[in-house]
Design an enzyme around this catalytic site. Structure first.
Site, PDB file in Angstrom:
ATOM      1  N   GLY A 105       3.878  -2.228  -2.131  1.00 41.22           N
ATOM      2  CA  GLY A 105       4.291  -3.282  -3.071  1.00 41.22           C
ATOM      3  C   GLY A 105       4.061  -2.873  -4.523  1.00 41.22           C
ATOM      4  O   GLY A 105       4.446  -3.591  -5.442  1.00 41.22           O
ATOM      5  N   GLU A 118      -5.452  -3.212  -7.142  1.00 38.45           N
ATOM      6  CA  GLU A 118      -6.064  -3.593  -5.863  1.00 38.45           C
ATOM      7  C   GLU A 118      -7.242  -2.681  -5.552  1.00 38.45           C
ATOM      8  O   GLU A 118      -8.297  -3.133  -5.122  1.00 38.45           O
ATOM      9  CB  GLU A 118      -5.012  -3.549  -4.749  1.00 38.45           C
ATOM     10  CG  GLU A 118      -4.018  -4.685  -4.885  1.00 38.45           C
ATOM     11  CD  GLU A 118      -2.852  -4.636  -3.896  1.00 38.45           C
ATOM     12  OE1 GLU A 118      -2.162  -5.664  -3.782  1.00 38.45           O
ATOM     13  OE2 GLU A 118      -2.618  -3.594  -3.273  1.00 38.45           O
TER      14      GLU A 118
HETATM   15  O1  LIG Z   1      -0.582  -2.771  -0.767  1.00 38.87           O
HETATM   16  C1  LIG Z   1       0.126  -3.736  -0.911  1.00 38.87           C
HETATM   17  C2  LIG Z   1       0.806  -4.038  -2.188  1.00 38.87           C
HETATM   18  O2  LIG Z   1       0.626  -3.011  -3.122  1.00 38.87           O
HETATM   19  C3  LIG Z   1       0.327  -4.702   0.231  1.00 38.87           C
HETATM   20  O3  LIG Z   1      -0.909  -5.225   0.600  1.00 38.87           O
HETATM   21  C4  LIG Z   1       0.909  -3.962   1.389  1.00 38.87           C
HETATM   22  O4  LIG Z   1       2.141  -3.412   0.945  1.00 38.87           O
HETATM   23  C5  LIG Z   1       1.135  -4.860   2.620  1.00 38.87           C
HETATM   24  O5  LIG Z   1       2.133  -5.788   2.360  1.00 38.87           O
HETATM   25  P1  LIG Z   1       2.621  -6.836   3.468  1.00 38.87           P
HETATM   26  O6  LIG Z   1       1.425  -7.671   3.819  1.00 38.87           O
HETATM   27  O7  LIG Z   1       3.707  -7.589   2.764  1.00 38.87           O
HETATM   28  O8  LIG Z   1       3.131  -6.060   4.654  1.00 38.87           O
END
Ligand SMILES: O=C(CO)[C@H](O)[C@H](O)COP(=O)(O)O
Length: 244
Positions: free
Chosen positions: A107, A113
């Site tokens: 994402g 994060e």
């Molecule tokens: O690391 C992330 C964003 O940078 C998200 O936590 C990861 O992509 C998981 O996303 P989802 O819960 O929509 O599958």
């Protein structure tokens, strides 16, 4: 994606949707279909059971973490207090290996994060079972690296070369509709790495990436998660690990 699930009764599913998790799975139950999103919700609601009054929590992004945010919102409306000390982070992941190492950042929010989640006493990862892999990179999907836009092609090529032994392909993340580069919340680009083979020693890989000039952060979250909650067709699995 819908996952046929013979282990939840329709009535249990209704209870889940009200935020209360199931008891023991039952093999005699009539089958119901749980979607991937419902599994994400189950994992997220389970994680929120770790939240106590007085905690300040870090919450990640993504569709799984959103369920945790929504649930905490509901609880806050029911009088959960907060205080300014970060105790707990709850977030989703793109891949989880058997040692609770993660790939995150599909994402695009990996840097912030990682900063929050490395500072928390407890970091709960919430996933549906599709995210479990034998080794990081094993899903064949992207392992993101955040890079400074200046000379990004040079950085991408150096990353590719670093992992040539694993058949690495390095691609700038762009928007499919116009080909423009994806820009992170810190104003950087993302180079997505794809591997054909296991990259091996993750700490060595991490160190090698971070030694390259122009690299801001990578999406491997090593030895950070303290609890993993996986929702799958057989129910919820919880795994704990000491934080280093
Ligand atoms: O690391 C992330 C964003 O940078 C998200 O936590 C990861 O992509 C998981 O996303 P989802 O819960 O929509 O599958």
């Amino acid at each position: 994606m819908a996952i046929p699930c013979a282990h939840f009764m329709a009535s249990e599913k209704a209870v889940l949707e009200n935020g209360i998790l199931m008891g023991s799975p039952t093999s005699m139950a009539s089958p119901v279909i749980l979607s991937q999103d419902e599994l994400k919700k189950i994992a997220a609601y389970k994680a929120v059971e770790y939240v106590e009054s007085g905690m300040v929590i870090g919450l990640g992004t993504g569709s799984t973490a959103k369920h945790a945010v929504d649930r905490i919102g509901e609880l806050l409306r029911q009088d959960l207090d907060t205080y300014p000390v970060v105790d707990l982070a709850i977030d989703g992941a793109d891949e989880v290996d058997p040692f609770l190492n993660l790939v995150k950042g599909r994402g695009g929010s990996l840097l912030r994060e990682k900063m929050i989640e490395s500072a928390c006493k407890k970091f709960i990862v919430i996933v549906d079972e599709s995210k479990m892999v034998k080794y990081l990179g094993g899903s064949g999907l992207a392992m993101p690296v955040e890079v400074i836009p200046f000379c990004w092609k040079f950085s991408a090529e150096r990353l590719r070369k670093l992992f040539e032994y694993a058949g690495c392909v390095a691609k700038l993340r762009t928007f499919p509709e116009n080909g423009e580069p994806f820009v992170t919340d810190n104003g950087n680009y993302i180079v997505d790495l794809y591997f054909k083979k296991d990259i091996g020693d993750l700490n060595a890989a991490s160190d090698a990436i971070l030694r390259l000039p122009g690299i801001v952060e990578h999406g491997m979250f090593l030895d950070m998660a303290t609890t993993l909650i996986v929702a799958g067709e057989l129910g919820v699995t919880i795994k704990n690990k000491q934080k280093n």
